[in-house]
Design a protein around this motif. Structure first.
Motif: not given
Length: 169
Positions: A52-53, A68-76, A81-88, A166-169
């Protein structure tokens, strides 16, 4: 006498600091920051992904001991919110070709979520899950190194399972 009054007043203020505060109700639409983590079970390195950006960082190819990955901050996350939650989920392997896929969170939603894990599977499926504790790996696969699963013959299914350009959406 005045000194004793000031001293007693100061002690009363300090004593009130130690009293436990009453539990305050959580506002209905209170935002919560979720730590984002990525798990890459595909054959090749993911140079960047986001939810979600919100940046999730890069994700090396998983090994038997690391996702393979680490931890970053943050998703809101909002308390109403209702679940299941849709994320891009948006990702790139080379910063030239970008892929996008909308997925729903899987599994039970914990009472107090604090992590959003994104799992990239070899068949192109992507799962997003909410957890209270740091998320766990779902697959334990061997790898030839952090950038590729095998020494040759690595494949990915991004183009078949997501919208890529090609290129960032």
């Amino acid at each position: 006498m005045a000194r004793h009054g000031v001293l007693l007043g100061a002690l009363a203020v300090l004593a009130s600091c130690n009293k436990p505060k009453a539990e305050e109700p959580v506002p209905v639409n209170e935002p919560i920051g979720l730590t984002i983590s990525g798990f890459n079970y595909t054959d090749l390195y993911i140079d960047h992904f986001s939810v979600n950006g919100n940046g999730g960082g890069n994700v090396y190819v998983s090994s038997p001991t690391s996702g393979g990955g680490g931890f970053t901050c943050c998703a809101s996350w909002f308390t109403n919110m209702t679940v299941p939650m849709r994320v891009e989920v948006v990702w790139t392997r080379d910063r030239n070709r970008w892929c996008t896929k909308v997925v729903e969170t899987t599994g039970p939603t914990p009472a107090n979520p604090s992590h959003l894990a994104v799992h990239f599977f070899p068949d192109g499926r992507i799962e997003a899950e909410l957890t209270e504790d740091p998320p766990k790996m779902k697959l334990r696969l061997e790898s030839a190194g952090p950038l590729q699963r095998k020494t040759s013959g690595n494949t990915v299914t991004d183009e078949r399972t997501a919208r890529c350009q090609d290129g960032r959406p």
